[in-house]
Design a protein around this motif. Structure first.
Motif, PDB file in Angstrom:
ATOM      1  N   GLU A 172      -4.260  -6.590  -6.779  1.00  0.00           N
ATOM      2  CA  GLU A 172      -3.906  -6.082  -8.101  1.00  0.00           C
ATOM      3  C   GLU A 172      -4.199  -4.576  -8.192  1.00  0.00           C
ATOM      4  OE1 GLU A 172      -2.462  -7.208 -10.740  1.00  0.00           O
ATOM      5  OE2 GLU A 172      -3.159  -5.934 -12.387  1.00  0.00           O
ATOM      6  N   ARG A 173      -5.388  -4.211  -7.739  1.00  0.00           N
ATOM      7  CA  ARG A 173      -5.791  -2.802  -7.779  1.00  0.00           C
ATOM      8  C   ARG A 173      -4.911  -1.974  -6.857  1.00  0.00           C
ATOM      9  NH1 ARG A 173      -9.969  -0.671  -4.708  1.00  0.00           N
ATOM     10  NH2 ARG A 173     -10.726  -2.764  -4.228  1.00  0.00           N
ATOM     11  N   ALA A 174      -4.545  -2.556  -5.715  1.00  0.00           N
ATOM     12  CA  ALA A 174      -3.676  -1.847  -4.774  1.00  0.00           C
ATOM     13  C   ALA A 174      -2.334  -1.545  -5.415  1.00  0.00           C
ATOM     14  CB  ALA A 174      -3.474  -2.700  -3.519  1.00  0.00           C
ATOM     15  N   LEU A 175      -1.837  -2.491  -6.182  1.00  0.00           N
ATOM     16  CA  LEU A 175      -0.537  -2.316  -6.818  1.00  0.00           C
ATOM     17  C   LEU A 175      -0.537  -1.099  -7.734  1.00  0.00           C
ATOM     18  CD1 LEU A 175       0.610  -5.934  -7.798  1.00  0.00           C
ATOM     19  CD2 LEU A 175       1.900  -4.288  -6.421  1.00  0.00           C
ATOM     20  N   LYS A 306      12.659   2.594  -7.005  1.00  0.00           N
ATOM     21  CA  LYS A 306      12.095   2.960  -5.702  1.00  0.00           C
ATOM     22  C   LYS A 306      10.882   2.088  -5.363  1.00  0.00           C
ATOM     23  CE  LYS A 306      11.564   7.499  -4.941  1.00  0.00           C
ATOM     24  NZ  LYS A 306      11.392   8.923  -5.375  1.00  0.00           N
ATOM     25  N   LEU A 307      10.085   1.778  -6.390  1.00  0.00           N
ATOM     26  CA  LEU A 307       8.901   0.948  -6.150  1.00  0.00           C
ATOM     27  C   LEU A 307       9.302  -0.454  -5.715  1.00  0.00           C
ATOM     28  CD1 LEU A 307       6.735   1.908  -9.264  1.00  0.00           C
ATOM     29  CD2 LEU A 307       6.563   2.825  -6.939  1.00  0.00           C
ATOM     30  N   LEU A 308      10.313  -0.991  -6.389  1.00  0.00           N
ATOM     31  CA  LEU A 308      10.730  -2.361  -6.076  1.00  0.00           C
ATOM     32  C   LEU A 308      11.393  -2.417  -4.712  1.00  0.00           C
ATOM     33  CD1 LEU A 308      12.049  -3.340  -9.598  1.00  0.00           C
ATOM     34  CD2 LEU A 308       9.900  -4.021  -8.517  1.00  0.00           C
ATOM     35  N   GLN A 309      12.122  -1.359  -4.368  1.00  0.00           N
ATOM     36  CA  GLN A 309      12.719  -1.292  -3.029  1.00  0.00           C
ATOM     37  C   GLN A 309      11.631  -1.257  -1.971  1.00  0.00           C
ATOM     38  OE1 GLN A 309      15.246   2.169  -3.366  1.00  0.00           O
ATOM     39  NE2 GLN A 309      16.569   1.137  -4.870  1.00  0.00           N
ATOM     40  N   ALA A 310      10.592  -0.457  -2.217  1.00  0.00           N
ATOM     41  CA  ALA A 310       9.504  -0.350  -1.241  1.00  0.00           C
ATOM     42  C   ALA A 310       8.777  -1.683  -1.093  1.00  0.00           C
ATOM     43  CB  ALA A 310       8.529   0.735  -1.666  1.00  0.00           C
ATOM     44  N   LEU A 311       8.696  -2.427  -2.186  1.00  0.00           N
ATOM     45  CA  LEU A 311       8.040  -3.740  -2.132  1.00  0.00           C
ATOM     46  C   LEU A 311       9.009  -4.820  -1.646  1.00  0.00           C
ATOM     47  CD1 LEU A 311       6.029  -3.636  -5.492  1.00  0.00           C
ATOM     48  CD2 LEU A 311       5.079  -3.594  -3.179  1.00  0.00           C
ATOM     49  N   GLU A 409       3.940  -4.192   3.281  1.00  0.00           N
ATOM     50  CA  GLU A 409       3.637  -3.035   4.123  1.00  0.00           C
ATOM     51  C   GLU A 409       2.986  -1.885   3.341  1.00  0.00           C
ATOM     52  OE1 GLU A 409       4.988  -3.479   7.378  1.00  0.00           O
ATOM     53  OE2 GLU A 409       3.593  -1.868   7.945  1.00  0.00           O
ATOM     54  N   VAL A 410       3.637  -1.508   2.244  1.00  0.00           N
ATOM     55  CA  VAL A 410       3.180  -0.300   1.539  1.00  0.00           C
ATOM     56  C   VAL A 410       1.823  -0.486   0.865  1.00  0.00           C
ATOM     57  CG1 VAL A 410       5.473   0.700   1.161  1.00  0.00           C
ATOM     58  CG2 VAL A 410       4.539  -0.947  -0.496  1.00  0.00           C
ATOM     59  N   LEU A 411       1.398  -1.723   0.701  1.00  0.00           N
ATOM     60  CA  LEU A 411       0.118  -1.959   0.021  1.00  0.00           C
ATOM     61  C   LEU A 411      -1.048  -2.082   0.995  1.00  0.00           C
ATOM     62  CD1 LEU A 411       1.179  -4.527  -2.749  1.00  0.00           C
ATOM     63  CD2 LEU A 411       0.986  -2.041  -2.919  1.00  0.00           C
ATOM     64  N   ARG A 412      -0.729  -2.208   2.279  1.00  0.00           N
ATOM     65  CA  ARG A 412      -1.809  -2.449   3.248  1.00  0.00           C
ATOM     66  C   ARG A 412      -2.841  -1.336   3.323  1.00  0.00           C
ATOM     67  NH1 ARG A 412       1.818  -5.434   7.932  1.00  0.00           N
ATOM     68  NH2 ARG A 412       2.624  -7.003   6.491  1.00  0.00           N
ATOM     69  N   PRO A 413      -2.417  -0.075   3.272  1.00  0.00           N
ATOM     70  CA  PRO A 413      -3.441   0.987   3.288  1.00  0.00           C
ATOM     71  C   PRO A 413      -4.406   0.880   2.102  1.00  0.00           C
ATOM     72  CG  PRO A 413      -1.243   1.917   3.613  1.00  0.00           C
ATOM     73  CD  PRO A 413      -1.060   0.483   3.249  1.00  0.00           C
ATOM     74  N   TYR A 414      -3.928   0.339   0.998  1.00  0.00           N
ATOM     75  CA  TYR A 414      -4.784   0.193  -0.183  1.00  0.00           C
ATOM     76  C   TYR A 414      -5.677  -1.030  -0.082  1.00  0.00           C
ATOM     77  CZ  TYR A 414      -1.753   3.698  -2.294  1.00  0.00           C
ATOM     78  OH  TYR A 414      -1.068   4.855  -2.557  1.00  0.00           O
ATOM     79  N   CYS A 415      -5.109  -2.120   0.434  1.00  0.00           N
ATOM     80  CA  CYS A 415      -5.855  -3.378   0.501  1.00  0.00           C
ATOM     81  C   CYS A 415      -6.875  -3.397   1.643  1.00  0.00           C
ATOM     82  CB  CYS A 415      -4.892  -4.541   0.722  1.00  0.00           C
ATOM     83  SG  CYS A 415      -3.935  -4.958  -0.724  1.00  0.00           S
TER      84      CYS A 415
END
Length: 424
Positions: A172-175, A306-311, A409-415
Motif C-alpha cells: 500500500e505504501r509502495a503504491l 501512465k500509472l495504470l500502464q506502468a502497473l 515491476e515498478v513497485l519492487r524498488p519500493y517494496c
RNA sequence: GGAGAGAUGGCCGAGAGGCUUAAGGCACCGGUUUGCUAAACCGUCGUAGUGGUAUAACUGCUACCGAGGGUUCGAAUCCCUCUCUCUCCGCCA
C-alpha cells in the motif's frame, strides 16, 4: 458558485443546465430576489451618501460652535431608515446566497447529455479484460495471505475500516510512494503534504459544504472537518490569493488519507475495499489560466493513465454524461480499472475541470502583469490515484495459481520484495 | 488550560470620535531627464457591490483598517463577542 450576474443574464441556460445535471434546485425565486436586492441597494446607498454629506456639514457647524440640532435630528430619521433597509437587504442576501450555493456548475459544451452512468461515453481503452478463471476475489486472497484485516478494523473502529498488515501495508505504501514520485519526477508536479482536518471556510470554498455535509466527519467541538479528499486542503492552499500569470499552471500533488461517512450507501459496492470510510489517495490539483484549462484536463488524464500502464492494469477512460457529472464540475473524465473477479469496471480516478466555480468561492485569482486587474483562474483536480481500489485490482490481476501475489515491476524498488506468499 | 501583547493597503508604518475621500515611506507600473545602469523628478497605483452608458474604455455612489454585533447625526478610533498570530507559564503526546 456561479456568478450572480451570469445567472441574471442567462436564467434559461442555468435552468436547462440544472435539468441536464439531474439536480433538483429551482431558481424561480432568483429573479425576484435579485431585483429586490438591487433596488434596496440603490435606495440605501442614496441615503448613506446623504448621511455622509450631512455628517461632514455637522462637523463644520460644530467646529464653528454653531447649532446643529436640526440637522442631527433629521439624520436620526435617515439613520433609522438605513438600519431598516440594511436588515432587509441582509436577509435577502442570505436567501440569495443559499439559493446560489445549490446551483450546480455549468457543463462544458463537449459533455454529452444523459441521465445515468449508462450514458457515459468511453473515450479509449487499454489492455485486455481478463476472466475470473482461477482467481480468488481480493477479500479471499487477502485473508489467505493475511495482508488485509477487516474484522479487526470493525472491532477497533467500525464497519468500513480496515487494517493493512505486513507486506500488504508495505505494498500500500509502495503504491502511493510510486504515484507521488512519478508525478513529481515525470509529470511536473510539486509535492505538498497537507492537514487532514480543515475548517468550515475551506469546505465551503471547494464546495463540499453545504451540499455534502452529511458525508463528512465533523468535529463539532472545534467545528473542524476530516477531509474527504486532499483536493480540499490543496485547493485551499491559495484561497484568497492572487497568483502571477507567469507561474501558471501550478500543478500540485499530495498524499492524504480520505475520510467519508458514506451515509446511506451500505450494501452497494460495500464489500472489502470497494467502499470504505478511510482510504488513501494521491491527489492532483491544477491552477490554470482559463484558456488553458481544457488542455490541462487532457494532460491530467494522461498522467493517470501512465500509472495504470506502468502497473499493466487494463483500464478505460470515460467521459461522464451530463447527469453523472458532479455538482462542481464542468467536465469530468473517469478512469476505470477492470476487475476480473467482480467482472466490472472500478472507478479509480476522476479528473474534473471546475473552471472558475471553485475559484470564485475560494477567491483564487491571477494577473498577468503587476497592474492588471485580477481575474479568476480555473481549478482542476483528479485522483492520481486512490490506492484502495488499485489494491483490489492488483490482488486480482497479479494473483498466481499457487495463491501468491507477484509484485508489479515498478513497485519492487519500493517494496524490497517481489512476491507475497502465505507466511503466517 | 492560565497570563500578557498584537492584527491598519503588495510590504513597512502613522492615526486615539468629525478637513482621513487612511498620513508618510518602500515596492510595482507609466512618464520626463539620461551614452547604459543607477539616480532625480512627475504621475498612477486596492477589492467588492451597484448605477450611468448597447458593450468596453471611462465615470458616479456605497462598503471594506482581523470577523461579527453595539453606541453615535458621524467609528480605523469607544463598548461587547469571536478568530488568528506572538511571548511566557502549566499539562501532555
Amino acid at each position: 458558485m456561479l456568478d450572480s450576474k451570469f445567472i441574471r443574464e442567462n436564467l434559461e441556460l442555468v435552468r436547462l443546465n440544472i435539468a441536464r445535471k439531474n439536480e433538483k434546485v429551482t431558481i424561480d425565486t432568483f429573479e425576484q430576489l435579485d431585483v429586490q436586492r438591487r433596488s434596496i441597494i440603490q435606495e440605501v446607498e442614496t441615503l448613506k451618501s446623504k448621511r455622509n454629506t450631512v455628517s461632514s456639514e455637522i462637523a463644520v457647524l460644530k467646529k464653528n460652535k454653531q447649532d446643529a440640532t436640526e440637522l442631527i435630528d433629521a439624520m436620526k430619521v435617515v439613520s433609522d431608515s438605513i438600519k431598516e433597509l440594511d436588515e432587509k437587504l441582509a436577509s435577502i442576501e442570505v436567501e440569495l446566497e443559499n439559493l446560489i450555493l445549490y446551483i450546480p456548475n455549468m457543463l462544458h459544451e463537449s459533455v454529452p447529455t444523459g441521465k445515468t452512468a449508462d450514458d457515459n461515453v468511453e473515450i479509449r481503452r487499454n489492455g485486455e479484460c481478463g476472466e475470473k478463471g482461477f482467481r480468488k476475489d481480493h477479500l479471499e486472497i487477502a485473508k489467505e495471505l493475511s495482508i488485509l484485516d477487516f474484522e479487526r478494523g470493525a472491532k477497533v473502529s467500525g464497519s468500513g475500516f480496515g487494517y493493512y498488515v505486513g507486506k500488504g501495508a508495505t505494498l500500500e505504501r509502495a503504491l502511493w510512494n510510486y504515484f507521488l514520485d512519478t508525478h513529481i519526477s515525470e509529470n511536473g508536479y510539486k509535492e505538498i503534504y497537507t492537514p487532514f482536518i480543515v475548517n468550515e471556510d475551506s469546505m465551503r470554498a471547494t464546495g463540499q459544504l453545504p451540499k455534502m455535509a452529511e458525508d463528512m466527519y465533523h468535529c463539532t467541538e472545534d467545528n473542524l472537518y476530516l477531509i474527504p479528499t486532499a483536493e480540499v486542503p490543496i485547493t485551499n492552499f491559495y484561497r484568497n490569493e492572487t497568483l502571477q500569470g507567469a507561474e501558471l499552471p501550478i500543478k500540485l500533488t499530495g498524499f492524504s488519507a480520505c475520510f467519508r461517512r458514506e451515509a446511506g450507501s451500505y450494501g452497494k459496492d460495500s464489500r472489502g475495499f470497494l467502499r470504505v470510510h478511510q482510504f488513501n489517495k494521491v491527489e492532483l490539483v491544477h491552477f490554470s489560466k482559463p484558456e488553458e484549462s481544457y488542455n490541462e484536463l487532457e494532460q491530467m488524464v494522461v498522467c493517470v493513465e501512465k500509472l495504470l500502464q506502468a502497473l499493466q492494469l487494463p483500464y478505460r477512460v470515460i467521459l461522464l454524461c451530463s447527469g453523472d457529472t458532479s455538482f462542481n464540475s464542468a467536465k469530468t473524465y473517469d478512469i476505470e480499472v477492470w476487475s476480473p473477479c467482480e467482472q466490472k469496471w472500478l472507478e479509480v480516478s476522476s479528473c474534473s475541470n471546475f473552471e472558475d466555480f471553485q475559484a470564485r468561492r475560494a477567491s483564487i485569482k491571477y494577473k498577468d502583469t503587476p497592474n492588471a486587474k485580477p481575474s479568476l483562474l480555473h481549478t482542476l483536480n483528479g485522483s492520481g490515484i486512490a490506492t484502495s481500489r488499485i489494491m483490489v485490482a492488483l490482488l486480482e490481476h497479479y494473483q498466481k495459481e499457487d495463491g501468491s501475489i507477484e509484485v508489479p515491476e515498478v513497485l519492487r524498488p519500493y517494496c524490497r520484495f517481489d512476491r507475497i506468499e502465505k507466511s503466517y
